[in-house]
Scaffold this motif. Structure first.
Motif, PDB file in Angstrom:
ATOM      1  N   ARG A  24       1.413  -0.640  -0.053  1.00 24.78           N
ATOM      2  CA  ARG A  24      -0.032   0.039  -0.290  1.00 24.78           C
ATOM      3  C   ARG A  24       0.456   1.350   0.107  1.00 24.78           C
ATOM      4  O   ARG A  24       0.401   1.854  -1.133  1.00 24.78           O
ATOM      5  CB  ARG A  24      -0.678  -0.048   1.117  1.00 24.78           C
ATOM      6  CG  ARG A  24      -1.943  -0.940   1.135  1.00 24.78           C
ATOM      7  CD  ARG A  24      -2.648  -0.639   1.912  1.00 24.78           C
ATOM      8  NE  ARG A  24      -3.843  -2.023   1.847  1.00 24.78           N
ATOM      9  CZ  ARG A  24      -4.621  -1.717   1.211  1.00 24.78           C
ATOM     10  NH1 ARG A  24      -5.523  -0.389   0.805  1.00 24.78           N
ATOM     11  NH2 ARG A  24      -6.048  -2.667   1.403  1.00 24.78           N
ATOM     12  N   GLU A  56      -8.200   6.223  -0.277  1.00 24.23           N
ATOM     13  CA  GLU A  56      -8.661   5.235  -0.704  1.00 24.23           C
ATOM     14  C   GLU A  56      -7.382   4.184  -0.982  1.00 24.23           C
ATOM     15  O   GLU A  56      -7.710   2.365  -1.178  1.00 24.23           O
ATOM     16  CB  GLU A  56      -8.814   5.633  -2.140  1.00 24.23           C
ATOM     17  CG  GLU A  56     -10.888   5.961  -2.623  1.00 24.23           C
ATOM     18  CD  GLU A  56     -11.414   5.516  -1.797  1.00 24.23           C
ATOM     19  OE1 GLU A  56     -11.634   4.446  -1.771  1.00 24.23           O
ATOM     20  OE2 GLU A  56     -12.801   6.055  -1.430  1.00 24.23           O
ATOM     21  N   ASP A  61      -9.001  -1.406   5.077  1.00 26.61           N
ATOM     22  CA  ASP A  61     -10.140  -1.705   4.456  1.00 26.61           C
ATOM     23  C   ASP A  61     -10.770  -1.702   3.138  1.00 26.61           C
ATOM     24  O   ASP A  61     -11.872  -2.395   3.150  1.00 26.61           O
ATOM     25  CB  ASP A  61     -11.183  -1.814   5.929  1.00 26.61           C
ATOM     26  CG  ASP A  61     -11.774   0.381   5.790  1.00 26.61           C
ATOM     27  OD1 ASP A  61     -10.392   0.666   5.070  1.00 26.61           O
ATOM     28  OD2 ASP A  61     -12.339  -0.302   6.605  1.00 26.61           O
ATOM     29  N   LYS A  62     -10.151  -1.191   2.480  1.00 27.59           N
ATOM     30  CA  LYS A  62     -10.022  -0.630   0.812  1.00 27.59           C
ATOM     31  C   LYS A  62      -9.229  -1.673   0.201  1.00 27.59           C
ATOM     32  O   LYS A  62      -8.403  -2.171   0.179  1.00 27.59           O
ATOM     33  CB  LYS A  62      -9.487   0.535   1.023  1.00 27.59           C
ATOM     34  CG  LYS A  62     -10.114   1.814   1.475  1.00 27.59           C
ATOM     35  CD  LYS A  62     -11.957   2.054   1.539  1.00 27.59           C
ATOM     36  CE  LYS A  62     -12.235   2.873   2.379  1.00 27.59           C
ATOM     37  NZ  LYS A  62     -13.541   3.538   1.212  1.00 27.59           N
ATOM     38  N   GLU A  63     -10.585  -1.578  -0.631  1.00 30.65           N
ATOM     39  CA  GLU A  63      -9.659  -3.518  -1.748  1.00 30.65           C
ATOM     40  C   GLU A  63      -8.678  -2.358  -2.992  1.00 30.65           C
ATOM     41  O   GLU A  63      -9.313  -1.387  -3.320  1.00 30.65           O
ATOM     42  CB  GLU A  63     -11.527  -3.575  -2.455  1.00 30.65           C
ATOM     43  CG  GLU A  63     -12.019  -4.935  -1.746  1.00 30.65           C
ATOM     44  CD  GLU A  63     -12.171  -5.593  -1.781  1.00 30.65           C
ATOM     45  OE1 GLU A  63     -12.457  -6.069  -2.963  1.00 30.65           O
ATOM     46  OE2 GLU A  63     -12.583  -6.128  -0.977  1.00 30.65           O
ATOM     47  N   ALA A  64      -7.957  -3.066  -3.541  1.00 29.36           N
ATOM     48  CA  ALA A  64      -6.997  -2.101  -4.862  1.00 29.36           C
ATOM     49  C   ALA A  64      -8.342  -2.570  -6.055  1.00 29.36           C
ATOM     50  O   ALA A  64      -8.781  -2.669  -6.279  1.00 29.36           O
ATOM     51  CB  ALA A  64      -6.350  -3.432  -5.248  1.00 29.36           C
ATOM     52  N   ASP A  65      -8.362  -0.827  -7.063  1.00 30.64           N
ATOM     53  CA  ASP A  65      -9.369  -1.126  -8.002  1.00 30.64           C
ATOM     54  C   ASP A  65      -7.741  -1.388  -8.592  1.00 30.64           C
ATOM     55  O   ASP A  65      -6.665  -1.002  -8.504  1.00 30.64           O
ATOM     56  CB  ASP A  65      -9.927   0.117  -7.679  1.00 30.64           C
ATOM     57  CG  ASP A  65     -11.115   0.283  -8.540  1.00 30.64           C
ATOM     58  OD1 ASP A  65     -11.130  -0.849  -8.937  1.00 30.64           O
ATOM     59  OD2 ASP A  65     -11.864   1.115  -8.086  1.00 30.64           O
ATOM     60  N   GLN A  68      -5.462   1.447  -8.468  1.00 32.40           N
ATOM     61  CA  GLN A  68      -3.894   0.338  -7.738  1.00 32.40           C
ATOM     62  C   GLN A  68      -3.333   0.210  -8.327  1.00 32.40           C
ATOM     63  O   GLN A  68      -1.480  -0.613  -7.953  1.00 32.40           O
ATOM     64  CB  GLN A  68      -4.290   0.212  -6.519  1.00 32.40           C
ATOM     65  CG  GLN A  68      -5.158   1.009  -5.549  1.00 32.40           C
ATOM     66  CD  GLN A  68      -6.422   1.211  -5.587  1.00 32.40           C
ATOM     67  OE1 GLN A  68      -7.140   1.699  -7.013  1.00 32.40           O
ATOM     68  NE2 GLN A  68      -7.088   1.953  -4.466  1.00 32.40           N
ATOM     69  N   TYR A 109     -10.450 -11.349 -12.600  1.00 32.33           N
ATOM     70  CA  TYR A 109     -11.006  -9.837 -11.585  1.00 32.33           C
ATOM     71  C   TYR A 109     -12.705 -10.711 -12.075  1.00 32.33           C
ATOM     72  O   TYR A 109     -13.414 -10.306 -13.526  1.00 32.33           O
ATOM     73  CB  TYR A 109     -10.387  -8.484 -12.365  1.00 32.33           C
ATOM     74  CG  TYR A 109     -11.749  -7.788 -11.571  1.00 32.33           C
ATOM     75  CD1 TYR A 109     -11.407  -7.853 -10.207  1.00 32.33           C
ATOM     76  CD2 TYR A 109     -13.125  -7.564 -12.274  1.00 32.33           C
ATOM     77  CE1 TYR A 109     -12.373  -6.764  -9.676  1.00 32.33           C
ATOM     78  CE2 TYR A 109     -13.338  -6.301 -11.581  1.00 32.33           C
ATOM     79  CZ  TYR A 109     -13.192  -6.298 -10.180  1.00 32.33           C
ATOM     80  OH  TYR A 109     -14.272  -4.413  -9.623  1.00 32.33           O
ATOM     81  N   GLY A 112     -15.876  -7.462  -7.463  1.00 30.47           N
ATOM     82  CA  GLY A 112     -15.367  -7.595  -5.639  1.00 30.47           C
ATOM     83  C   GLY A 112     -14.356  -8.026  -5.684  1.00 30.47           C
ATOM     84  O   GLY A 112     -13.491  -8.593  -4.727  1.00 30.47           O
ATOM     85  N   HIS A 113     -14.069  -9.100  -6.920  1.00 29.88           N
ATOM     86  CA  HIS A 113     -12.575  -9.905  -6.244  1.00 29.88           C
ATOM     87  C   HIS A 113     -11.837 -10.388  -7.310  1.00 29.88           C
ATOM     88  O   HIS A 113     -12.009 -10.812  -8.670  1.00 29.88           O
ATOM     89  CB  HIS A 113     -13.254 -11.511  -5.783  1.00 29.88           C
ATOM     90  CG  HIS A 113     -12.590 -12.388  -5.430  1.00 29.88           C
ATOM     91  ND1 HIS A 113     -12.079 -12.172  -3.928  1.00 29.88           N
ATOM     92  CD2 HIS A 113     -11.527 -13.373  -5.416  1.00 29.88           C
ATOM     93  CE1 HIS A 113     -11.223 -13.485  -3.858  1.00 29.88           C
ATOM     94  NE2 HIS A 113     -11.610 -14.181  -4.270  1.00 29.88           N
ATOM     95  N   TYR A 114     -10.123 -10.782  -7.177  1.00 33.68           N
ATOM     96  CA  TYR A 114      -9.795 -11.148  -7.850  1.00 33.68           C
ATOM     97  C   TYR A 114      -8.846 -12.412  -7.294  1.00 33.68           C
ATOM     98  O   TYR A 114      -8.596 -12.853  -5.998  1.00 33.68           O
ATOM     99  CB  TYR A 114      -7.759 -10.251  -7.673  1.00 33.68           C
ATOM    100  CG  TYR A 114      -8.210  -9.052  -8.358  1.00 33.68           C
ATOM    101  CD1 TYR A 114      -7.962  -8.687  -9.418  1.00 33.68           C
ATOM    102  CD2 TYR A 114      -8.478  -7.829  -7.627  1.00 33.68           C
ATOM    103  CE1 TYR A 114      -8.034  -8.073 -10.081  1.00 33.68           C
ATOM    104  CE2 TYR A 114      -8.651  -6.066  -8.065  1.00 33.68           C
ATOM    105  CZ  TYR A 114      -8.482  -5.952  -9.899  1.00 33.68           C
ATOM    106  OH  TYR A 114      -8.503  -4.939 -10.417  1.00 33.68           O
TER     107      TYR A 114
END
Length: 119
Positions: A24, A56, A61-65, A68, A109, A112-114
């Motif tokens: 991060r 972000e 608690d934030k997910e990569a988009d 990122q 992807y 919501g999930h990788y």
């Protein structure tokens, strides 16, 4: 068996948490260093890249988009293929970061999930 032993070693004692925070920090640093190229992809009312990263990127608690993912592949110079799978008609969309590079790792992807695709 070796893969499992490495996984246990990473997850034991909270090492995985340190690795997540380190990644991060790398992403945040890359986004802020190259903010002129990334700021156009930021939405949600953020006026600076630092504000975006603070809200972000850095919170655990934030997910990569997408943004990122672009930043980390540039930062560590590690080509990555992502295959976007959703319920839309047609073939899945495939993107390689950085564009045109031979990727050595593939992520799938789903909204919501990788997942890592092992070949």
């Amino acid at each position: 068996k070796q893969w499992y032993q490495r996984r246990v070693a990473i997850t034991a004692g909270g090492l995985s948490n340190y690795l997540v925070v380190y990644v991060r920090l790398l992403v945040s640093g890359q986004l802020q260093h190259d903010s002129d190229n990334f700021i156009h992809f930021v939405d949600g009312g953020y006026t600076t890249m630092k504000e975006f990263c603070d809200k972000e990127v850095m919170p655990v608690d934030k997910e990569a988009d997408h943004l990122q993912i672009m930043a980390i592949t540039q930062c560590v110079n590690f080509p990555l293929r992502i295959i976007y799978v959703d319920r839309s008609p047609g073939n899945p969309t495939e993107i390689v970061f950085p564009d045109g590079s031979p990727a050595s790792v593939t992520l799938i992807y789903r909204p919501g999930h990788y997942d890592i695709l092992y070949e």
